[in-house]
Design an enzyme around this catalytic site. Sequence first.
Site, PDB file in Angstrom:
ATOM      1  N   GLY A   1       0.769  -1.227   0.000  1.00  0.00           N
ATOM      2  CA  GLY A   1       0.000   0.000   0.000  1.00  0.00           C
ATOM      3  C   GLY A   1       0.807   1.288   0.000  1.00  0.00           C
TER       4      GLY A   1
ATOM      5  CB  CYS B   1      10.015  -3.204   2.202  1.00  0.00           C
ATOM      6  SG  CYS B   1       8.942  -3.088   0.747  1.00  0.00           S
TER       7      CYS B   1
ATOM      8  CG  ASN C   1       6.441  -7.001  -4.544  1.00  0.00           C
ATOM      9  OD1 ASN C   1       6.047  -6.392  -5.541  1.00  0.00           O
ATOM     10  ND2 ASN C   1       5.653  -7.795  -3.840  1.00  0.00           N
TER      11      ASN C   1
ATOM     12  CE1 TYR D   1       2.231   5.563  -3.410  1.00  0.00           C
ATOM     13  CE2 TYR D   1       2.090   3.169  -3.315  1.00  0.00           C
ATOM     14  CZ  TYR D   1       1.494   4.402  -3.514  1.00  0.00           C
ATOM     15  OH  TYR D   1       0.159   4.471  -3.806  1.00  0.00           O
TER      16      TYR D   1
ATOM     17  CG  HIS E   1      12.085  -7.621   0.384  1.00  0.00           C
ATOM     18  ND1 HIS E   1      11.161  -7.651   1.399  1.00  0.00           N
ATOM     19  CD2 HIS E   1      11.512  -6.928  -0.628  1.00  0.00           C
ATOM     20  CE1 HIS E   1      10.060  -7.012   1.020  1.00  0.00           C
ATOM     21  NE2 HIS E   1      10.261  -6.555  -0.213  1.00  0.00           N
TER      22      HIS E   1
ATOM     23  CD  GLU F   1      12.895 -10.006   3.759  1.00  0.00           C
ATOM     24  OE1 GLU F   1      11.911  -9.855   3.014  1.00  0.00           O
ATOM     25  OE2 GLU F   1      13.688  -9.074   4.021  1.00  0.00           O
TER      26      GLU F   1
END
Length: 304
Positions: free
Chosen positions: A164, A190, A232, A235, A275, A277
């Site tokens: 979002g 993120c 991923n 924004y 990311h 991870e």
Amino acid sequence: NYGINTDDNESKRPWGRGFIVRELCRTPSNWRVEETVDSFLKRFGVIGIEGIDTRCVTRTLRDSGVMSGAIYTEGYEPGREIDRTLSEYRVMGAVRAVTSGAIEHFPTENARFRVAVLDFGIKQNIVRSLNKFGCDVTVFPAYTKAGDILKGKFDGIQLTNGPGDPEENVEIIKTVRELMDSGIPIFGICLGHQIIALASGAQTGKLKYGHRGGNQPVKDVAKDRTFITSQNHGYAVLPGSINQKEAEISHINLNDGTVEGLKFIKRPVFTVQFHPEGCPGPMDTQYLFKQFVGMMEKVKKGGN
């Protein structure tokens, strides 16, 4: 081709609203397969469609940028109703939809640190990575108040990935601002990166395409090294809005120059947009968890 096996799940359920594929494999052949994609989607009520020219979809998005889309059943004639639905569609309440509903505890043997994780849409490998580096992990729902986290006297706080528009999370941004003022080491990933930036007064903006996939090149400025990262998100933090007395840009996307990380100057806080991870093949960026542990160790010993 691989099918589904529960060992690889990063969440309790798939969060996509729809699944589009050119050709569905009905006979997956991986040796660990437990079920097909078809049965997996049906089990969670996610609509799927095959026979779509996905290369055409990709070219359209590359020319026009991110846009809304719809999957509808055979025999339905799209008209003004669906046009209006698509034009009015907005992603709202995304974090509230995916965050955990209760506090969860993930212990590990010989833990050296206790870490509170604020779940905006957590991937389980964040927990596993923290456990691997000797952290006892407690996961809190996204809307937990700062006071309820701080009273746990944790050594560090992890802010996770999530979906979002980051600016929508006004209540969470206020909470994170309070957590940053506490002096406890904080590591944002993120959406966690974006929310920390917003809490410090910076701004975010929507990207035309977003960064998707496991091959995004990112430069660590301090190390003067480039890493291939998993990303991923749609924004990004606007570089001109960052208070340079508050934070410095630590990572840069080498495809488009966008901000990929922040290091705060007077606070034990740092962030990355990608990311660590994710392990898209290389596991090079796992060093960031080690950096987080080092920061907690330093603060615990009385350093800054």
